[in-house]
Design a protein around this motif. Structure first.
Motif, PDB file in Angstrom:
ATOM      1  N   GLN A  18       0.820  -1.209   0.000  1.00 62.26           N
ATOM      2  CA  GLN A  18       0.000   0.000   0.000  1.00 62.26           C
ATOM      3  C   GLN A  18       0.855   1.262   0.000  1.00 62.26           C
ATOM      4  O   GLN A  18       0.414   2.331   0.436  1.00 62.26           O
ATOM      5  CB  GLN A  18      -0.959  -0.011   1.194  1.00 62.26           C
ATOM      6  CG  GLN A  18      -2.005  -1.104   1.106  1.00 62.26           C
ATOM      7  CD  GLN A  18      -3.078  -1.000   2.176  1.00 62.26           C
ATOM      8  OE1 GLN A  18      -3.119  -0.055   2.966  1.00 62.26           O
ATOM      9  NE2 GLN A  18      -3.963  -1.980   2.227  1.00 62.26           N
ATOM     10  N   SER A  19       2.045   1.164  -0.555  1.00 63.32           N
ATOM     11  CA  SER A  19       2.907   2.339  -0.584  1.00 63.32           C
ATOM     12  C   SER A  19       2.330   3.442  -1.470  1.00 63.32           C
ATOM     13  O   SER A  19       2.656   4.620  -1.285  1.00 63.32           O
ATOM     14  CB  SER A  19       4.315   1.968  -1.071  1.00 63.32           C
ATOM     15  OG  SER A  19       4.296   1.483  -2.402  1.00 63.32           O
ATOM     16  N   PHE A  20       1.451   3.102  -2.401  1.00 63.17           N
ATOM     17  CA  PHE A  20       0.844   4.135  -3.243  1.00 63.17           C
ATOM     18  C   PHE A  20      -0.077   5.053  -2.450  1.00 63.17           C
ATOM     19  O   PHE A  20      -0.448   6.134  -2.916  1.00 63.17           O
ATOM     20  CB  PHE A  20       0.090   3.499  -4.420  1.00 63.17           C
ATOM     21  CG  PHE A  20      -1.307   3.030  -4.117  1.00 63.17           C
ATOM     22  CD1 PHE A  20      -2.411   3.743  -4.558  1.00 63.17           C
ATOM     23  CD2 PHE A  20      -1.532   1.865  -3.388  1.00 63.17           C
ATOM     24  CE1 PHE A  20      -3.709   3.312  -4.294  1.00 63.17           C
ATOM     25  CE2 PHE A  20      -2.817   1.419  -3.125  1.00 63.17           C
ATOM     26  CZ  PHE A  20      -3.913   2.144  -3.567  1.00 63.17           C
ATOM     27  N   LEU A  21      -0.433   4.657  -1.235  1.00 69.11           N
ATOM     28  CA  LEU A  21      -1.285   5.467  -0.379  1.00 69.11           C
ATOM     29  C   LEU A  21      -0.494   6.440   0.494  1.00 69.11           C
ATOM     30  O   LEU A  21      -1.093   7.236   1.229  1.00 69.11           O
ATOM     31  CB  LEU A  21      -2.121   4.568   0.539  1.00 69.11           C
ATOM     32  CG  LEU A  21      -3.137   3.642  -0.133  1.00 69.11           C
ATOM     33  CD1 LEU A  21      -3.825   2.767   0.898  1.00 69.11           C
ATOM     34  CD2 LEU A  21      -4.153   4.443  -0.926  1.00 69.11           C
ATOM     35  N   ARG A  22       0.820   6.394   0.413  1.00 69.93           N
ATOM     36  CA  ARG A  22       1.642   7.243   1.279  1.00 69.93           C
ATOM     37  C   ARG A  22       1.315   8.713   1.025  1.00 69.93           C
ATOM     38  O   ARG A  22       1.350   9.194  -0.110  1.00 69.93           O
ATOM     39  CB  ARG A  22       3.123   6.966   1.030  1.00 69.93           C
ATOM     40  CG  ARG A  22       4.050   7.562   2.086  1.00 69.93           C
ATOM     41  CD  ARG A  22       5.451   7.002   1.954  1.00 69.93           C
ATOM     42  NE  ARG A  22       5.491   5.575   2.270  1.00 69.93           N
ATOM     43  CZ  ARG A  22       5.961   4.644   1.447  1.00 69.93           C
ATOM     44  NH1 ARG A  22       6.396   4.977   0.245  1.00 69.93           N
ATOM     45  NH2 ARG A  22       5.985   3.376   1.812  1.00 69.93           N
ATOM     46  N   GLY A  23       0.953   9.428   2.060  1.00 65.99           N
ATOM     47  CA  GLY A  23       0.605  10.841   1.951  1.00 65.99           C
ATOM     48  C   GLY A  23      -0.853  11.092   1.629  1.00 65.99           C
ATOM     49  O   GLY A  23      -1.292  12.247   1.582  1.00 65.99           O
ATOM     50  N   ALA A  24      -1.624  10.042   1.408  1.00 68.92           N
ATOM     51  CA  ALA A  24      -3.036  10.193   1.060  1.00 68.92           C
ATOM     52  C   ALA A  24      -3.900  10.275   2.312  1.00 68.92           C
ATOM     53  O   ALA A  24      -3.526   9.791   3.390  1.00 68.92           O
ATOM     54  CB  ALA A  24      -3.495   9.026   0.195  1.00 68.92           C
TER      55      ALA A  24
END
Length: 370
Positions: A80-86
């Motif tokens: 789920q690194s694509f969610l970092r900062g989301a």
């Protein structure tokens, strides 16, 4: 078992043309007067309005091999690194999520695989503030983003933008009704899984709206995994032995009678799928029936089939504890897994004369299996 070979798409999908010259769109069937026509002359998304070409014909779909990109994320050390900062807001504990701060235009291949897994797990995900996506080149939307998830599907009976037949349009305003008919039923809700009559129905599906009413016009989603799990173990075990016919014939005949623009681009098909299907990445089981396209249970007497299907349809539409609702705020892009969810438009805005205009990108996936 699901297929393990990867499909390769070798040329731009929207370049498909089966006629030498584009022909003027056929006029839509007359509708009862309800409100003044929308003035489309200065509409920003005019080129994406529905067209209905009676001469646009497609050959039967051929089988293809498909691998879901989400498989790659299963071995990702940080899936789920694509969610970092989301900013994440789960709509319910187990089903549905809203995300702000993820730019769909900027995802690389690894992050797209993570997204596929995340949508498979959450069922439906609404991405907010996606102006870069909504106003992107449609060739990128289709051939880069959409085709990443599978072979793009052209809907056999719906209106389409004249230049881009792979967009399935949803459209409704106060004077025209292309995709919804509401005046003969108590509710506009029609729970369904998109084109489940195809041999290889859709997987990860994308929908975005160019124009939407200030309020209303939401989409309801139901989790077919939870609907399955709410049933008793013995009944689940029996349902897993059953197969169901799914038919596109009635939809085609509805169009041939002059509804929805009156086009039939591809001859309708009937296919048989398991009543319970397994997701190829998560392994979860889900009901795979819907009142719009499911017709009968193979091998049962008509009364037996009707009784079981009605029970399941009533269960799905009344299951508030495994449903959610997505509100269409401007610049929202919604992704859902068509294998394990069903959905319905909610046409509660029609009397106000507002327009609801959007495009769906519909990649096909594997043939349903258990």
């Amino acid at each position: 078992m699901p297929s393990t070979a990867t499909e390769t798409i070798t040329q731009p999908l929207q370049s498909l043309s089966l006629r030498s010259e584009p022909k003027p769109a056929a006029p839509a069937p007359a509708e009862p007067a309800a409100a003044a026509e929308q003035d489309d002359s200065n509409y920003k998304y005019k080129r994406f309005l529905p067209s209905f070409d009676q001469d646009f014909k497609l050959p039967p779909l051929e089988p293809f091999e498909h691998v879901d990109p989400g498989h790659k994320a299963l071995s990702d050390p940080d899936p789920q690194s694509f969610l970092r900062g989301a900013t994440r807001d789960d709509l319910t504990p187990d089903f549905g999520t809203e995300l702000t701060g993820v730019n769909l235009r900027n995802l690389d291949e690894r992050e797209r695989a993570q997204l596929a897994l995340f949508v498979a797990q959450r069922g439906v995900v609404a991405f907010r503030e996606q102006e870069d996506f909504i106003d992107a080149d449609p060739e990128w939307q289709l051939n880069d983003f959409g085709a990443f998830w599978g072979r793009l599907h052209i809907h056999p009976t719906s209106g389409q933008p004249a230049e881009f037949p792979h967009f399935h349009l949803v459209y409704r305003d106060g004077a025209k009704t292309y995709n919804f008919e509401t005046n003969t039923r108590l509710t506009s809700s029609v729970w369904h899984s998109d084109v489940s009559y195809e041999a290889q129905p859709p997987g990860l599906t994308t929908l975005f709206l160019y124009d939407s009413p200030p309020t209303g016009g939401d989409t309801g989603y139901a989790d077919q995994r939870a609907a399955y799990n709410h049933l008793s173990p013995s009944f689940r075990a029996y349902l897993e032995t059953l197969q169901v016919t799914h038919s596109g014939v009635e939809q085609a005949e509805h169009s041939r009678k002059g509804s929805r623009g009156g086009v039939v681009k591809r001859e309708p098909v009937i296919n048989v799928h398991p009543l319970v299907r397994r997701h190829p990445v998560t392994g979860e089981k889900a009901l795979y029936v819907n009142p719009q396209f499911s017709r009968s249970i193979v091998g049962l007497k008509q009364e037996e089939s009707d009784a079981i299907l009605k029970l399941l349809y009533d269960h799905i539409k009344s299951g508030a504890d495994f449903q959610t609702r997505v509100r269409w705020k401007p610049k929202t892009v919604v992704l859902w897994d068509n294998r394990t969810t069903c959905h319905t438009a909610i046409v509660d805005f029609a009397k106000g004369g507002s327009r609801r205009h959007g495009a769906r990108i519909t990649p096909q996936a594997e043939r349903p299996f258990l």
